[in-house]
Design a protein around this motif. Sequence first.
Motif, PDB file in Angstrom:
ATOM      1  N   VAL A 239       0.846  -1.197   0.000  1.00  0.00           N
ATOM      2  CA  VAL A 239       0.000   0.000   0.000  1.00  0.00           C
ATOM      3  C   VAL A 239       0.880   1.245   0.000  1.00  0.00           C
ATOM      4  CG1 VAL A 239      -1.758   1.293   1.259  1.00  0.00           C
ATOM      5  CG2 VAL A 239      -1.879  -1.215   1.148  1.00  0.00           C
ATOM      6  N   CYS A 240       0.679   2.084  -1.007  1.00  0.00           N
ATOM      7  CA  CYS A 240       1.446   3.312  -1.187  1.00  0.00           C
ATOM      8  C   CYS A 240       0.469   4.496  -1.207  1.00  0.00           C
ATOM      9  CB  CYS A 240       2.225   3.289  -2.500  1.00  0.00           C
ATOM     10  SG  CYS A 240       3.023   1.718  -2.907  1.00  0.00           S
ATOM     11  N   ALA A 241       0.980   5.684  -0.994  1.00  0.00           N
ATOM     12  CA  ALA A 241       0.168   6.890  -1.150  1.00  0.00           C
ATOM     13  C   ALA A 241       1.061   8.015  -1.629  1.00  0.00           C
ATOM     14  CB  ALA A 241      -0.515   7.276   0.156  1.00  0.00           C
ATOM     15  N   ALA A 242       0.605   8.725  -2.659  1.00  0.00           N
ATOM     16  CA  ALA A 242       1.350   9.853  -3.222  1.00  0.00           C
ATOM     17  C   ALA A 242       0.703  11.145  -2.741  1.00  0.00           C
ATOM     18  CB  ALA A 242       1.356   9.785  -4.748  1.00  0.00           C
ATOM     19  N   SER A 243       1.351  11.812  -1.794  1.00  0.00           N
ATOM     20  CA  SER A 243       0.746  12.990  -1.170  1.00  0.00           C
ATOM     21  C   SER A 243       1.808  13.788  -0.435  1.00  0.00           C
ATOM     22  CB  SER A 243      -0.337  12.555  -0.173  1.00  0.00           C
ATOM     23  OG  SER A 243      -0.709  13.617   0.672  1.00  0.00           O
ATOM     24  N   GLY A 244       1.649  15.105  -0.441  1.00  0.00           N
ATOM     25  CA  GLY A 244       2.519  15.931   0.377  1.00  0.00           C
ATOM     26  C   GLY A 244       2.392  15.639   1.851  1.00  0.00           C
ATOM     27  N   TRP A 245       1.221  15.140   2.254  1.00  0.00           N
ATOM     28  CA  TRP A 245       0.986  14.829   3.664  1.00  0.00           C
ATOM     29  C   TRP A 245       1.759  13.608   4.124  1.00  0.00           C
ATOM     30  CZ3 TRP A 245      -0.800  18.781   6.060  1.00  0.00           C
ATOM     31  CH2 TRP A 245      -1.667  19.669   5.400  1.00  0.00           C
ATOM     32  N   MET A 246       2.333  12.854   3.197  1.00  0.00           N
ATOM     33  CA  MET A 246       3.138  11.700   3.590  1.00  0.00           C
ATOM     34  C   MET A 246       4.439  12.116   4.268  1.00  0.00           C
ATOM     35  SD  MET A 246       1.451   8.905   3.046  1.00  0.00           S
ATOM     36  CE  MET A 246       0.081   9.878   3.684  1.00  0.00           C
ATOM     37  N   GLU A 258       2.319   1.544   3.621  1.00  0.00           N
ATOM     38  CA  GLU A 258       3.612   0.883   3.752  1.00  0.00           C
ATOM     39  C   GLU A 258       4.713   1.657   3.056  1.00  0.00           C
ATOM     40  OE1 GLU A 258       5.541  -3.527   2.710  1.00  0.00           O
ATOM     41  OE2 GLU A 258       3.367  -3.223   2.657  1.00  0.00           O
ATOM     42  N   LEU A 259       4.387   2.264   1.920  1.00  0.00           N
ATOM     43  CA  LEU A 259       5.367   3.017   1.144  1.00  0.00           C
ATOM     44  C   LEU A 259       4.836   4.431   0.900  1.00  0.00           C
ATOM     45  CD1 LEU A 259       8.039   3.065  -0.461  1.00  0.00           C
ATOM     46  CD2 LEU A 259       6.748   2.306  -2.459  1.00  0.00           C
ATOM     47  N   PRO A 260       5.168   5.381   1.796  1.00  0.00           N
ATOM     48  CA  PRO A 260       4.741   6.768   1.563  1.00  0.00           C
ATOM     49  C   PRO A 260       5.574   7.420   0.468  1.00  0.00           C
ATOM     50  CG  PRO A 260       6.004   6.602   3.603  1.00  0.00           C
ATOM     51  CD  PRO A 260       5.871   5.207   3.071  1.00  0.00           C
ATOM     52  N   MET A 261       4.894   8.145  -0.425  1.00  0.00           N
ATOM     53  CA  MET A 261       5.549   8.846  -1.521  1.00  0.00           C
ATOM     54  C   MET A 261       5.202  10.330  -1.404  1.00  0.00           C
ATOM     55  SD  MET A 261       4.426   6.104  -4.450  1.00  0.00           S
ATOM     56  CE  MET A 261       4.988   7.126  -5.815  1.00  0.00           C
ATOM     57  N   ILE A 262       6.195  11.145  -1.123  1.00  0.00           N
ATOM     58  CA  ILE A 262       5.945  12.573  -0.905  1.00  0.00           C
ATOM     59  C   ILE A 262       5.926  13.269  -2.260  1.00  0.00           C
ATOM     60  CG2 ILE A 262       6.670  14.649   0.320  1.00  0.00           C
ATOM     61  CD1 ILE A 262       8.264  12.736   2.210  1.00  0.00           C
ATOM     62  N   ILE A 263       4.757  13.230  -2.887  1.00  0.00           N
ATOM     63  CA  ILE A 263       4.549  13.900  -4.175  1.00  0.00           C
ATOM     64  C   ILE A 263       3.352  14.824  -3.998  1.00  0.00           C
ATOM     65  CG2 ILE A 263       3.989  13.627  -6.617  1.00  0.00           C
ATOM     66  CD1 ILE A 263       5.284  10.886  -6.537  1.00  0.00           C
ATOM     67  N   SER A 264       3.584  16.105  -4.113  1.00  0.00           N
ATOM     68  CA  SER A 264       2.529  17.080  -3.869  1.00  0.00           C
ATOM     69  C   SER A 264       2.296  17.961  -5.082  1.00  0.00           C
ATOM     70  CB  SER A 264       2.880  17.963  -2.670  1.00  0.00           C
ATOM     71  OG  SER A 264       1.874  18.940  -2.466  1.00  0.00           O
ATOM     72  N   ASP A 265       1.051  18.394  -5.235  1.00  0.00           N
ATOM     73  CA  ASP A 265       0.712  19.358  -6.277  1.00  0.00           C
ATOM     74  C   ASP A 265       0.586  20.773  -5.716  1.00  0.00           C
ATOM     75  OD1 ASP A 265       0.792  17.618  -8.407  1.00  0.00           O
ATOM     76  OD2 ASP A 265      -1.276  16.985  -8.161  1.00  0.00           O
ATOM     77  N   HIS A 266       1.149  20.965  -4.515  1.00  0.00           N
ATOM     78  CA  HIS A 266       1.204  22.291  -3.900  1.00  0.00           C
ATOM     79  C   HIS A 266       2.653  22.678  -3.618  1.00  0.00           C
ATOM     80  CE1 HIS A 266      -3.156  22.622  -2.859  1.00  0.00           C
ATOM     81  NE2 HIS A 266      -3.073  21.314  -2.834  1.00  0.00           N
ATOM     82  N   ALA A 267       2.902  23.985  -3.589  1.00  0.00           N
ATOM     83  CA  ALA A 267       4.223  24.486  -3.226  1.00  0.00           C
ATOM     84  C   ALA A 267       4.539  24.137  -1.775  1.00  0.00           C
ATOM     85  CB  ALA A 267       4.277  25.996  -3.420  1.00  0.00           C
TER      86      ALA A 267
END
Length: 319
Positions: A239-246, A258-267
């Motif tokens: 389980v992964c999540a692509a979010s700045g909140w990660m 299990e695998l946080p991905m820090i990808i955000s569409d905000h500055a």
Amino acid sequence: MPGDFFVDPVRPAGRAVITHGHADHARPGNASVLATDQTLAIMQARYGDQAGASLQPLAYGEPVEIGEVSVRLVPAGHVLGSAQVVLEYRGSRVVVSGDYKRGADPTCAPFEPVPCDVFITEATFGLPVFRHPPAGDEIAKLLNSVALFPERSHLVGVYSLGKCQRVIALLRQAGYDRPIYLHGALIALTELYQRLGVQLGDLRPMADVAKGDLRGEIVLAPPSAIADRWSRRLPDPVVCAASGWMRVRQRARQRGVELPMIISDHADWDELLATIDEVDAPEVWVTHGREEALVHQVTQSGRRAQALSLVGFEDDAVD
């Protein structure tokens, strides 16, 4: 009022200028809507006839007069069609940023800073703790995990507009050419992106695939689905999540990621400050996010700053 219009109104208005297609900015029921072609297409896909009684497309950089106010749209780099709204009236210029990011995104036009007298900026990630790594590094983490666990599927939680399509495009940029499987809720907007000219490669509905055939594959789904019974249809998913909140580890743990991905569409914090320096506005208004910290930092730099506490904008709904 000189222009008699609203930017991203929270209630139906007679005349609305919309920055982008996310539901906390583009709401149904306005009488007249001005936005980019892509944003109008997104609103029509989401709202049908309720997108607006009258829809006026406006190309980036093209000025239009609304009452006594000159209005033009410039790219915000947030999602496809996203725009800042540049307002000019009697020699003064105000820029409403809407949501924006400064990182590269192959699915939309990059942010363009516009010098102004007043800059109205978002602050979703307006705390120093939020510093986003390069998105390509986060995609590399996903691909490394896929190689490490070929017997497992990888389920990535992504928001349906913008994040989904960006993650797909970044995977393609990284050389991943296998089919990518989509939850049904992601298909309509992803197909719209493709019709609007964004090339995303081989995409397939997950519903059409046997569970065993998804071993070693990447599946994208809305964040709400990754902890849902729906995910049991996948073979031992990572389980992964692509979010700045990660960036916030507790959030990842709470969501079973299990695998946080820090990808955000905000500055992020540094990008917010750099943008404010670039536009060089003597006055900055901060809204829908972490207003207090950013207001304090901007004030320390010698600019006037204030927080706008707007009702109806969620700080972590779209990340």
